[in-house]
Design a protein around this motif. Structure first.
Motif, short mmCIF file in Angstrom:
data_model
loop_
_atom_site.label_atom_id
_atom_site.label_comp_id
_atom_site.label_asym_id
_atom_site.label_seq_id
_atom_site.Cartn_x
_atom_site.Cartn_y
_atom_site.Cartn_z
N ASP A 89 57.36 -22.34 -4.00
CA ASP A 89 56.95 -20.96 -3.67
C ASP A 89 56.51 -20.91 -2.22
O ASP A 89 55.87 -21.84 -1.72
CB ASP A 89 55.83 -20.48 -4.59
CG ASP A 89 55.66 -18.97 -4.54
OD1 ASP A 89 56.11 -18.29 -5.49
OD2 ASP A 89 55.12 -18.46 -3.53
N GLY A 111 49.43 -3.37 -12.52
CA GLY A 111 50.70 -2.69 -12.78
C GLY A 111 50.79 -2.28 -14.25
O GLY A 111 50.36 -3.02 -15.13
N LEU A 126 50.08 1.38 -0.07
CA LEU A 126 49.28 0.85 -1.17
C LEU A 126 47.84 0.62 -0.69
O LEU A 126 47.62 0.17 0.43
CB LEU A 126 49.89 -0.47 -1.65
CG LEU A 126 49.23 -1.13 -2.85
CD1 LEU A 126 50.28 -1.52 -3.88
CD2 LEU A 126 48.48 -2.38 -2.46
C1 LIG Z 1 52.97 -3.39 -5.25
C2 LIG Z 1 53.83 -3.51 -6.48
C3 LIG Z 1 53.53 -2.75 -7.61
C4 LIG Z 1 54.33 -2.88 -8.76
N1 LIG Z 1 54.00 -2.16 -9.87
C5 LIG Z 1 54.67 -2.36 -11.03
C6 LIG Z 1 54.27 -1.71 -12.22
O1 LIG Z 1 53.31 -0.93 -12.23
N2 LIG Z 1 54.99 -1.95 -13.35
C7 LIG Z 1 56.05 -2.81 -13.39
O2 LIG Z 1 56.65 -3.04 -14.46
N3 LIG Z 1 56.48 -3.42 -12.25
C8 LIG Z 1 55.81 -3.21 -11.09
N4 LIG Z 1 56.22 -3.84 -9.93
C9 LIG Z 1 57.44 -4.65 -9.99
C10 LIG Z 1 57.17 -6.01 -10.57
O3 LIG Z 1 56.01 -6.56 -10.01
C11 LIG Z 1 58.36 -6.93 -10.25
O4 LIG Z 1 59.55 -6.33 -10.69
C12 LIG Z 1 58.18 -8.30 -10.94
O5 LIG Z 1 57.03 -8.93 -10.49
C13 LIG Z 1 59.36 -9.15 -10.62
O6 LIG Z 1 59.13 -10.45 -11.10
P1 LIG Z 1 59.84 -11.67 -10.39
O7 LIG Z 1 59.50 -12.86 -11.18
O8 LIG Z 1 61.26 -11.32 -10.16
O9 LIG Z 1 59.16 -11.73 -8.96
P2 LIG Z 1 57.57 -11.90 -8.53
O10 LIG Z 1 56.76 -11.84 -9.77
O11 LIG Z 1 57.37 -10.93 -7.48
O12 LIG Z 1 57.59 -13.38 -7.99
C14 LIG Z 1 58.32 -13.78 -6.86
C15 LIG Z 1 57.73 -15.09 -6.35
O13 LIG Z 1 58.63 -15.63 -5.39
C16 LIG Z 1 57.90 -16.05 -4.25
N5 LIG Z 1 58.80 -15.97 -3.09
C17 LIG Z 1 59.22 -14.84 -2.47
N6 LIG Z 1 60.07 -15.14 -1.47
C18 LIG Z 1 60.20 -16.50 -1.46
C19 LIG Z 1 60.93 -17.40 -0.67
N7 LIG Z 1 61.70 -17.00 0.34
N8 LIG Z 1 60.84 -18.74 -0.92
C20 LIG Z 1 60.04 -19.18 -1.95
N9 LIG Z 1 59.30 -18.35 -2.72
C21 LIG Z 1 59.39 -17.03 -2.50
C22 LIG Z 1 56.72 -15.11 -4.19
O14 LIG Z 1 55.64 -15.69 -3.47
C23 LIG Z 1 56.39 -14.91 -5.67
O15 LIG Z 1 55.48 -15.87 -6.15
C24 LIG Z 1 55.46 -3.74 -8.77
C25 LIG Z 1 55.76 -4.47 -7.62
C26 LIG Z 1 54.96 -4.37 -6.49
C27 LIG Z 1 55.29 -5.19 -5.29
#
Ligand SMILES: Cc1cc2nc3c(=O)[nH]c(=O)nc-3n(C[C@H](O)[C@H](O)[C@H](O)COP(=O)(O)OP(=O)(O)OC[C@H]3O[C@@H](n4cnc5c(N)ncnc54)[C@H](O)[C@@H]3O)c2cc1C
Length: 357
Positions: free
Chosen positions: A31, A47, A168
């Motif tokens: 990460d 969220g 935000l």
């Molecule tokens: C401000 C905000 C509010 C939201 N509100 C809601 C809500 O109310 N309800 C809802 O259902 N969804 C909401 N979402 C959307 C939801 O959070 C995401 O769709 C969900 O977290 C996606 O999960 P994921 O595992 O794909 O990514 P994430 O849970 O975002 O995890 C991605 C991980 O990858 C890491 N990473 C990123 N880039 C790199 C890189 N280049 N190299 C290595 N590591 C990296 C990050 O540090 C993070 O730990 C919101 C998103 C945001 C940003």
């Protein structure tokens, strides 16, 4: 045995890593941040999403009961919508609305899943950013890429996206169990805005799929103050990519790599609910390491609502504000009173159908 690599310690990456370990594989999660909990610009945050816990925990094979997750997840107690200035009550029980704390605090779902992953023996390397297609190409086959709402992941895997624009704000408030969400629709956004609170944290978020200016923020701030008496000292402004429907999206595989979470298109494209889909997709990504065709069938079921929801959103976006207001005044009370209307919203969530079986 060679380690399976998972890039991204978010919801999808952590669920994938835990499931891989349970399949008897060695796993390392990379990460870019220095600790679990994602970007400090996005989180901590509260969220909201519809979620049927029993079905979800059965599917992803994790215990999400309140006794286990603690305060990281809680039912939404108080909810309403502000439709062009007028408050409409919304009953979240009809859609099992829950709040999740996200981010690095010990009370977040990220910290809970991280703890589970450590117990299972997953290894973590923080401060390890993966930036480019070259970086990804050098990784072994079956590497799982789950970097969430970050441009570099979308660019590196050549996944089509739209840019979304956000303001935000967050602040601490006295801790209470008054978990709340208020959803705002008005002339200030073509999408929507909301305030939420849980675990002594309050936040407000306004966004849309078009550039958003200071006037917009001011109009939302005034409405929020009139409705709830809430004010914030400062706001973060940022953009992030959201999946766009195309031949290359949603998709489970990018070459010999596996995609998961939002990067795989597991985000509902009307309201941007992404958490449920990310959790389910972590399980599917781990399955893809073991059996590609079974995983692909699960993935297709999980994302079957993505394209219709995307095109519905595209169709309804240009409607004038007056018509949008009328639509919402009709639709929102239905959501509270008709289980059928609630169901339409739930089946549009990536992964909901998988959990329902
Ligand atoms: C401000 C905000 C509010 C939201 N509100 C809601 C809500 O109310 N309800 C809802 O259902 N969804 C909401 N979402 C959307 C939801 O959070 C995401 O769709 C969900 O977290 C996606 O999960 P994921 O595992 O794909 O990514 P994430 O849970 O975002 O995890 C991605 C991980 O990858 C890491 N990473 C990123 N880039 C790199 C890189 N280049 N190299 C290595 N590591 C990296 C990050 O540090 C993070 O730990 C919101 C998103 C945001 C940003």
């Amino acid at each position: 045995m060679a380690e399976n690599i998972v890039v991204g310690a978010g919801l999808a990456g952590l669920v994938a890593a835990i499931n891989l370990r349970r399949d008897g594989r060695e796993v390392v999660v990379l990460d870019k941040e220095s600790r679990v909990g994602g970007s400090p610009v996005f989180h901590p945050s509260a969220g909201g999403t519809p979620v049927d816990f029993e079905a979800l925990e059965r599917y992803i094979d994790l215990d999400l009961s309140p006794g286990k997750v603690g305060p990281a997840v809680a039912p939404i107690k108080r909810c309403g919508a502000v439709v062009y200035g007028q408050v409409v009550p919304v009953d979240m029980a009809a859609i099992s609305g829950h709040l999740f704390e996200r981010g690095p605090r010990s009370t977040s779902i990220d910290s809970y899943l991280y703890g589970l992953a450590l117990e299972e023996g997953v290894r973590f390397e923080f401060g390890r950013a993966v930036w480019s297609n070259d970086d990804i190409a050098k990784m072994p086959p079956d590497t799982i890429i789950a970097t969430g709402l970050n441009f570099e992941g979308f660019d590196a895997t050549r996944t089509p996206y739209l840019t979304s624009f956000h303001f935000l704000a967050r602040q601490t408030i006295p801790a209470s169990d008054d978990n709340h969400v208020m959803i705002y629709h008005g002339r200030y956004t073509r999408d929507y805005a909301y305030t939420s609170s849980m675990n002594g944290m309050q936040m407000a978020h306004v966004f849309q799929r078009d550039p958003i200016g200071g006037d917009t923020l001011k109009a939302f701030e005034e409405q929020m103050y009139r409705t709830e008496g809430i004010e914030f000292d400062s706001w973060e402004h940022f953009t992030f990519p959201v999946p766009a429907a195309s031949r290359r999206n949603p998709r489970l595989f990018a070459g010999d790599k596996i995609l998961a979470g939002t990067l795989a298109g597991c985000m509902e494209s009307y309201m941007f609910f992404g958490m449920h889909g990310a959790l389910v997709s972590g399980k599917i990504a781990a399955l893809a390491v073991r059996d590609k065709s079974v995983a692909l069938a699960e993935f297709e079921l999980a994302t079957s609502s993505f394209a219709p929801a995307y095109f519905l959103k595209k169709l309804t976006r240009p409607v004038p504000h007056a018509l949008h207001k009328r639509q919402l005044k009709l639709a929102l009370p239905m959501l509270s009173t008709s289980p059928r209307a609630g169901r339409v919203m739930m089946v549009a969530m990536p992964g909901w159908k998988n959990c329902e079986r």
